[in-house]
Design a protein around this motif. Structure first.
Motif, PDB file in Angstrom:
ATOM      1  N   ILE A  78     -62.486  82.912  81.269  1.00 37.99           N
ATOM      2  CA  ILE A  78     -61.171  82.323  80.985  1.00 37.99           C
ATOM      3  C   ILE A  78     -61.331  80.961  80.319  1.00 37.99           C
ATOM      4  O   ILE A  78     -60.675  80.667  79.316  1.00 37.99           O
ATOM      5  CB  ILE A  78     -60.338  82.215  82.280  1.00 37.99           C
ATOM      6  CG1 ILE A  78     -59.962  83.607  82.782  1.00 37.99           C
ATOM      7  CG2 ILE A  78     -59.088  81.363  82.055  1.00 37.99           C
ATOM      8  CD1 ILE A  78     -59.457  83.632  84.220  1.00 37.99           C
ATOM      9  N   ILE A  79     -62.204  80.131  80.859  1.00 36.56           N
ATOM     10  CA  ILE A  79     -62.427  78.799  80.279  1.00 36.56           C
ATOM     11  C   ILE A  79     -62.929  78.933  78.845  1.00 36.56           C
ATOM     12  O   ILE A  79     -62.474  78.211  77.952  1.00 36.56           O
ATOM     13  CB  ILE A  79     -63.410  77.990  81.155  1.00 36.56           C
ATOM     14  CG1 ILE A  79     -62.718  77.600  82.469  1.00 36.56           C
ATOM     15  CG2 ILE A  79     -63.920  76.752  80.413  1.00 36.56           C
ATOM     16  CD1 ILE A  79     -63.647  77.040  83.523  1.00 36.56           C
ATOM     17  N   ASP A  80     -63.830  79.865  78.621  1.00 36.12           N
ATOM     18  CA  ASP A  80     -64.342  80.097  77.271  1.00 36.12           C
ATOM     19  C   ASP A  80     -63.220  80.543  76.335  1.00 36.12           C
ATOM     20  O   ASP A  80     -63.088  80.039  75.220  1.00 36.12           O
ATOM     21  CB  ASP A  80     -65.467  81.127  77.314  1.00 36.12           C
ATOM     22  CG  ASP A  80     -66.204  81.266  76.001  1.00 36.12           C
ATOM     23  OD1 ASP A  80     -66.102  80.377  75.125  1.00 36.12           O
ATOM     24  OD2 ASP A  80     -66.911  82.272  75.842  1.00 36.12           O
ATOM     25  N   ALA A  81     -62.401  81.486  76.782  1.00 32.94           N
ATOM     26  CA  ALA A  81     -61.308  82.001  75.935  1.00 32.94           C
ATOM     27  C   ALA A  81     -60.311  80.902  75.578  1.00 32.94           C
ATOM     28  O   ALA A  81     -59.894  80.770  74.419  1.00 32.94           O
ATOM     29  CB  ALA A  81     -60.589  83.149  76.633  1.00 32.94           C
ATOM     30  N   TYR A  82     -59.943  80.099  76.560  1.00 35.00           N
ATOM     31  CA  TYR A  82     -58.944  79.057  76.307  1.00 35.00           C
ATOM     32  C   TYR A  82     -59.527  77.841  75.598  1.00 35.00           C
ATOM     33  O   TYR A  82     -58.786  76.974  75.145  1.00 35.00           O
ATOM     34  CB  TYR A  82     -58.210  78.692  77.599  1.00 35.00           C
ATOM     35  CG  TYR A  82     -57.169  79.744  77.921  1.00 35.00           C
ATOM     36  CD1 TYR A  82     -55.860  79.583  77.506  1.00 35.00           C
ATOM     37  CD2 TYR A  82     -57.511  80.914  78.576  1.00 35.00           C
ATOM     38  CE1 TYR A  82     -54.910  80.562  77.758  1.00 35.00           C
ATOM     39  CE2 TYR A  82     -56.574  81.899  78.828  1.00 35.00           C
ATOM     40  CZ  TYR A  82     -55.271  81.713  78.414  1.00 35.00           C
ATOM     41  OH  TYR A  82     -54.334  82.692  78.652  1.00 35.00           O
ATOM     42  N   GLY A  83     -60.838  77.805  75.462  1.00 31.66           N
ATOM     43  CA  GLY A  83     -61.481  76.788  74.633  1.00 31.66           C
ATOM     44  C   GLY A  83     -61.445  77.147  73.154  1.00 31.66           C
ATOM     45  O   GLY A  83     -61.801  76.339  72.304  1.00 31.66           O
ATOM     46  N   GLN A  84     -61.018  78.362  72.848  1.00 39.06           N
ATOM     47  CA  GLN A  84     -60.918  78.847  71.468  1.00 39.06           C
ATOM     48  C   GLN A  84     -59.480  78.666  70.968  1.00 39.06           C
ATOM     49  O   GLN A  84     -58.533  78.793  71.745  1.00 39.06           O
ATOM     50  CB  GLN A  84     -61.277  80.340  71.401  1.00 39.06           C
ATOM     51  CG  GLN A  84     -62.606  80.691  72.012  1.00 39.06           C
ATOM     52  CD  GLN A  84     -63.770  80.056  71.301  1.00 39.06           C
ATOM     53  OE1 GLN A  84     -63.800  80.003  70.084  1.00 39.06           O
ATOM     54  NE2 GLN A  84     -64.728  79.562  72.067  1.00 39.06           N
ATOM     55  N   PRO A  85     -59.320  78.436  69.694  1.00 37.10           N
ATOM     56  CA  PRO A  85     -57.952  78.302  69.167  1.00 37.10           C
ATOM     57  C   PRO A  85     -57.227  79.649  69.145  1.00 37.10           C
ATOM     58  O   PRO A  85     -57.859  80.699  68.991  1.00 37.10           O
ATOM     59  CB  PRO A  85     -58.172  77.784  67.741  1.00 37.10           C
ATOM     60  CG  PRO A  85     -59.552  78.211  67.378  1.00 37.10           C
ATOM     61  CD  PRO A  85     -60.335  78.236  68.661  1.00 37.10           C
ATOM     62  N   ALA A  86     -55.919  79.605  69.331  1.00 35.41           N
ATOM     63  CA  ALA A  86     -55.087  80.802  69.176  1.00 35.41           C
ATOM     64  C   ALA A  86     -54.760  80.934  67.690  1.00 35.41           C
ATOM     65  O   ALA A  86     -54.244  80.013  67.072  1.00 35.41           O
ATOM     66  CB  ALA A  86     -53.810  80.682  70.002  1.00 35.41           C
ATOM     67  N   MET A  87     -55.081  82.064  67.124  1.00 33.96           N
ATOM     68  CA  MET A  87     -54.912  82.297  65.687  1.00 33.96           C
ATOM     69  C   MET A  87     -53.471  82.684  65.341  1.00 33.96           C
ATOM     70  O   MET A  87     -52.721  83.124  66.195  1.00 33.96           O
ATOM     71  CB  MET A  87     -55.876  83.385  65.220  1.00 33.96           C
ATOM     72  CG  MET A  87     -57.340  83.033  65.390  1.00 33.96           C
ATOM     73  SD  MET A  87     -57.829  81.723  64.260  1.00 33.96           S
ATOM     74  CE  MET A  87     -58.454  80.505  65.369  1.00 33.96           C
ATOM     75  N   GLN A  88     -53.139  82.518  64.062  1.00 26.77           N
ATOM     76  CA  GLN A  88     -51.767  82.740  63.604  1.00 26.77           C
ATOM     77  C   GLN A  88     -51.505  84.149  63.089  1.00 26.77           C
ATOM     78  O   GLN A  88     -50.398  84.653  63.216  1.00 26.77           O
ATOM     79  CB  GLN A  88     -51.419  81.732  62.502  1.00 26.77           C
ATOM     80  CG  GLN A  88     -51.473  80.289  62.951  1.00 26.77           C
ATOM     81  CD  GLN A  88     -50.477  80.002  64.061  1.00 26.77           C
ATOM     82  OE1 GLN A  88     -49.333  80.425  63.993  1.00 26.77           O
ATOM     83  NE2 GLN A  88     -50.922  79.300  65.088  1.00 26.77           N
ATOM     84  N   THR A  89     -52.509  84.791  62.496  1.00 33.21           N
ATOM     85  CA  THR A  89     -52.272  86.106  61.904  1.00 33.21           C
ATOM     86  C   THR A  89     -52.922  87.199  62.753  1.00 33.21           C
ATOM     87  O   THR A  89     -53.879  86.937  63.497  1.00 33.21           O
ATOM     88  CB  THR A  89     -52.840  86.196  60.471  1.00 33.21           C
ATOM     89  OG1 THR A  89     -54.273  86.155  60.539  1.00 33.21           O
ATOM     90  CG2 THR A  89     -52.317  85.068  59.591  1.00 33.21           C
ATOM     91  N   ALA A  90     -52.422  88.407  62.617  1.00 30.73           N
ATOM     92  CA  ALA A  90     -52.977  89.535  63.362  1.00 30.73           C
ATOM     93  C   ALA A  90     -54.458  89.741  63.034  1.00 30.73           C
ATOM     94  O   ALA A  90     -55.260  90.023  63.922  1.00 30.73           O
ATOM     95  CB  ALA A  90     -52.175  90.801  63.062  1.00 30.73           C
TER      96      ALA A  90
END
Length: 113
Positions: free
Chosen positions: A68-80
């Motif tokens: 979870i920490i690793d995932a939320y350390g990544q940016p949320a992308m804009q396109t599919a």
């Protein structure tokens, strides 16, 4: 979106409650880690839950906490397309960790750093 979120939450909860149920070859076990990675990164990329919700639900388990920490350390992308690239890369990263170190749910807290 709420139905999808509920389904994902149930799936992760069921898997987190029964880690010993998956006792097969490494490839099967590591496919399970890939599934966890996919679900967690999909939640992150589609902004279904913030990190606080995810940590409350799944953060007690050291392996999932690290994921979870690793995932939320990544940016949320804009396109599919870019979201899918992030999801695929995350699955690959955590599947590789499984083959190197063993499955996420059996890791001790000090091994996830």
């Amino acid at each position: 979106m709420h139905i999808y979120s509920a389904i994902v939450t149930i799936a992760i909860s069921a898997c987190a409650l029964a880690p010993q149920a998956v006792r097969a070859e490494n490839s099967d076990i590591c496919a399970g880690d890939g599934m966890f990675a996919k679900l967690i990164m999909q939640i992150r990329q589609h902004r279904l839950h913030d990190i606080n919700v995810m940590m409350k639900k799944f953060g007690e388990e050291p392996g999932l906490r690290a994921m979870i920490i690793d995932a939320y350390g990544q940016p949320a992308m804009q396109t599919a397309t870019t979201r899918q690239v992030m999801i695929d890369e995350f699955i690959n990263k955590w599947s590789l960790k499984c083959y190197e170190d063993g499955p996420v749910l059996s890791r001790k807290a000090e091994q996830t750093n």
